[in-house]
Design an enzyme around this catalytic site. Structure first.
Site, PDB file in Angstrom:
ATOM      1  N   ASP A 134       0.860  -1.167   0.000  1.00 26.74           N
ATOM      2  CA  ASP A 134       0.000   0.000   0.000  1.00 26.74           C
ATOM      3  C   ASP A 134       0.912   1.238   0.000  1.00 26.74           C
ATOM      4  OD1 ASP A 134      -3.160   0.684   1.678  1.00 26.74           O
ATOM      5  OD2 ASP A 134      -2.101   1.754   0.093  1.00 26.74           O
TER       6      ASP A 134
HETATM    7  C1  GLC Z   1      -4.279   4.286  -0.196  1.00 25.78           C
HETATM    8  C2  GLC Z   1      -5.175   3.168   0.284  1.00 25.78           C
HETATM    9  C3  GLC Z   1      -5.341   2.032  -0.684  1.00 25.78           C
HETATM   10  C4  GLC Z   1      -5.290   2.584  -2.102  1.00 25.78           C
HETATM   11  C5  GLC Z   1      -3.878   3.097  -2.323  1.00 25.78           C
HETATM   12  C6  GLC Z   1      -3.686   3.673  -3.726  1.00 25.78           C
HETATM   13  O1  GLC Z   1      -3.416   4.673   0.836  1.00 25.78           O
HETATM   14  O2  GLC Z   1      -4.855   2.596   1.550  1.00 25.78           O
HETATM   15  O3  GLC Z   1      -6.571   1.368  -0.390  1.00 25.78           O
HETATM   16  O4  GLC Z   1      -5.592   1.563  -3.035  1.00 25.78           O
HETATM   17  O5  GLC Z   1      -3.510   4.081  -1.357  1.00 25.78           O
HETATM   18  O6  GLC Z   1      -4.501   4.778  -3.902  1.00 25.78           O
END
Ligand code: GLC
Length: 718
Positions: free
Chosen positions: A267
């Site tokens: 993430d």
């Molecule tokens: C964010 C979220 C995740 C998302 C990612 C990309 O921090 O936790 O769910 O897909 O970043 O946007």
């Protein structure tokens, strides 16, 4: 291109090209990008150079067929080996046609419509150039203080697993290589992100491995069993180690035990966050722990491009580990057909035709109808079209109906509640007064609303949370509606007119100050692009509410976490021989939630009769039968089957959802509903982690929610 050609390509790559392939950057870093794209985390100085970008493997948050074609074309023109970029974005519950938030869809109990919503989202995203969506989010949730409960389908392992399968099927279809109107799915956040301590985002998670496997992992496994192509790591710890550096979780369980050989992506920043978490002293150690845990792509930080080459040169990490990660990414690009067609489905002409088309909107309206939950109705709904209505509250004319993960969705495309009502009644029957804002208001606004209300037959209050009061990092310790809204309804109550409340919110709320004051309460969540139309359909009976809660509504935040599949304890309150004091209870509030899992009202009137079992001595399986009759208007009922294992190797939940059927009954119609319950469905993780059923006493429960059920005892005999 076949595997040998991929291996040949891999063997031509330098170590710098390999490590850059493992990096994902947001759109602003790319030449040819027409717009900044989706930024969903802290942007910081990444200390990267042209070569890093030129060799990077994937892009986060780009959209638009023309824009993505430009980026891809410009990138490939400078690429030594011509490896195309992967484009990934958060198409969580719609691209531009926004469906209700996933917690709302979870209340629809309608897998077919859930799958259709994902297919439409994939179609709009694919023709706009996107290859992968960061969805479905299947984190099981029990704590409404956590802002991201709106992104989950709820508190139950079985229901979440059914939705995980439906969403993956909708996003991916049967053949990603040939069906250019589908996208690869990425199940998230692995694992157990919904169990953050105290409902505070990014916080510590500590579960026994048994509870992790029994309750929190099934939905991820269901997504992968459905062929989900990618997995995203969670920000939180699992058994003391952050997921992105957790080899036990990401490699030994996910890859070795479950056999997942797809791409794992961190993430946003989660690899570098191993440092503040306190399991890495520096970026080099963070990179080491993550690559050894099998995390292939580093999202939006640069520990891999800065340290993996030297870790290989120093003999700390074998180049084979890097090669495995790169090969998984090349294989995904190959599966998507990008080597033959790097633009895949990106088609500016089709984009104009498909995105937000009428058919997509119709599906969004239907799903919003089915996702709303009627919580209370003292004979004031459905409204009559002859009535004069005062529409009052911060959401009366608000376009904040799409939820916090709607990204490209625009409020300008949304049907507002006001507009929905005006499609049902004439303007001279409708008075609109804001009354107050979400968190603040003026005496004048309140006075005007009270005046307007005096000339109406029914007061329709549109109340709720702003969408930024939930979602990522949107946690609240006090989950009541803001005080100014409670004052508004209390003042309007003095007029002694029927009050209907429609709630727009991203979590189960503490409804003190609302539920008593209102004569009817409709939980609309964030209903999406067609929200106003769907809510008006429900309010006037042109659609009959059929949503059933997929997450409990607490009596108060003091109960949290409160969930239906709880345990009995050694001193259950209310047991026949229970003491008055020395039992598991609160002195000041009830143990039970305000509204339980599976609960929801209808304009129809369902009754349950003739519940029976095909046998009370089960070996392989048994049939559960019940007759459901509707003596009201036509409507859908969700017939639910639960089971309790009276005594296990470990304590067992009071109830566990095992099956359900959503059936349509016309006025006066009755149907026999049957379920087959199998021995496999009685299996659970024992203290030694063995997964099996035990002979002994069980109870089957069938009914309209997790509280109002008919008991059917039986024995499992072996
Ligand atoms: C964010 C979220 C995740 C998302 C990612 C990309 O921090 O936790 O769910 O897909 O970043 O946007």
């Amino acid at each position: 291109m076949d595997r040998s050609e991929l291996m040949n390509l891999l063997n031509q790559m330098t170590i710098e090209e390999k490590t850059a392939q493992l990096m994902q950057l947001a759109t602003p870093f790319y030449k040819g990008a027409k717009e900044a794209g989706e930024i969903t985390g802290p942007l910081e100085e990444l200390d990267i150079n042209e070569d890093h970008v030129r060799n990077s493997g994937s892009v986060l948050g780009a959209s638009g067929a023309e824009n993505i074609r430009n980026i891809q074309k410009t990138y490939l023109a400078e690429s030594r080996l011509g490896i195309p970029l992967l484009f990934m974005s958060d198409i969580v519950h719609g691209y531009k046609t926004i469906f209700p938030v996933p917690l709302a869809i979870g209340c629809s109990w309608d897998m077919q419509l859930a799958e259709e919503s994902a297919r439409i989202a994939a179609r709009e995203a694919a023709v706009s150039g996107i290859h992968v969506t960061f969805a479905p989010m299947v984190d099981l949730v029990r704590d409404p203080r956590w802002g991201r409960v709106m992104e989950s389908s709820g508190e139950d392992p079985h229901l979440n697993s059914e939705f995980a399968r439906a969403f993956v099927k909708g996003f991916q279809g049967d053949d990603l290589g040939s069906d250019l109107e589908r996208v690869a799915a990425c199940v998230k956040h692995f694992a157990a992100y919904g169990a953050v301590e105290a409902g505070r985002d990014y916080n510590y998670v500590d579960l026994s491995e048994r509870e992790l496997r029994e309750t929190y992992l099934p939905a991820y496994k269901a997504a992968l069993d459905e062929g989900c192509e990618m997995v995203m790591t969670a920000f939180n710890t699992v058994d003391g180690i952050p997921a992105s550096g957790n080899k036990r979780l990401m490699k030994e369980l996910l890859r070795d035990e479950w056999g997942f050989n797809g791409v794992v992506i961190s993430d946003w920043g989660a690899i570098k966050e191993l440092i503040p978490h306190g399991v890495a002293e520096d970026e080099r150690e963070a990179a080491y722990k993550s690559i050894m845990a099998g995390v292939d792509i580093e999202m939006m930080t640069t520990t891999y491009v800065h340290h993996l080459s030297s870790l290989v040169r120093d003999g700390v990490v074998s180049e084979e580990i890097i090669d495995e990660a790169v090969l998984r990414i090349l294989e995904l690009k190959h599966k998507l057909g990008l080597f033959e067609n790097p633009f895949r489905g990106a088609d500016p002409t089709l984009e104009k035709e498909v995105v937000l088309c009428e058919n997509h909107r119709l599906t969004a309206r239907k799903l919003a109808q089915k996702s709303s939950v009627l919580l209370k109705n003292e004979n004031v709904l459905p409204l009559q079209k002859s009535q004069r209505v005062s529409l009052i509250g911060p959401f009366a004319e608000s376009d904040d109906l799409l939820g916090p993960w709607s990204w490209l969705g625009s409020g300008e495309d949304a049907i507002l509640l006001k507009e929905g009502l005006l499609s049902k009644i004439s303007p001279n029957q409708l008075q609109i007064a804001k009354g107050c804002g979400v968190e603040s208001g003026t005496k004048e606004e309140l006075a005007y609303a009270i005046e307007a209300a005096k000339n109406s037959d029914v007061l329709l209050l549109a109340l709720g949370e702003r969408s930024d009061m939930s979602g990522e990092a949107g946690c609240r310790a006090d989950i009541r509606l803001p005080q100014v809204q409670l004052e508004l309804i209390a003042r309007l109550k003095e007029l002694n007119k029927p009050i209907v409340v429609v709630l727009f919110n991203g979590r189960p709320l503490d409804l003190h100050g609302i539920i008593e004051e209102a004569d009817a309460v409709l939980e609309a969540w964030y209903p999406g692009t067609e929200g106003g139309a769907a809510i008006a359909d429900l309010l006037y009976g042109d659609a009959n509410p059929s949503g059933r809660l997929s997450m409990s509504f607490p009596y108060s935040v003091g109960q949290v976490p409160v969930y239906y599949n709880h345990f009995n304890t050694g001193r259950p309150k209310g047991a026949p021989d229970a003491q008055v004091r020395y039992v598991s209870q609160y002195l000041d509030i009830p143990n039970e939630p305000l509204f339980p899992f599976g609960y929801g009202l209808s304009y129809a009137s369902f009754s349950y009769h003739n519940a029976s079992l095909s046998t009370t001595k089960m070996t392989e399986e048994l049939e559960v039968r019940v007759t459901v009759k509707n003596t009201g208007v036509e409507g859908e009922e969700v017939v639910q089957l639960y089971v309790r294992d009276i005594a296990g190797d470990v304590v067992r939940p009071m109830k566990e959802l095992k099956d359900f059927k959503k059936i349509l009954l016309r006025r006066g119609e009755e149907k026999e509903v049957s379920f087959t319950l199998s021995e496999e469905q009685l299996r659970y993780h024992h203290s030694d982690l063995s997964f099996e059923s035990d002979p002994g006493a069980f109870v089957a429960y069938v009914g309209s929610n997790s509280r109002d059920v008919i008991e059917l005892p039986f024995q499992l005999v072996k």
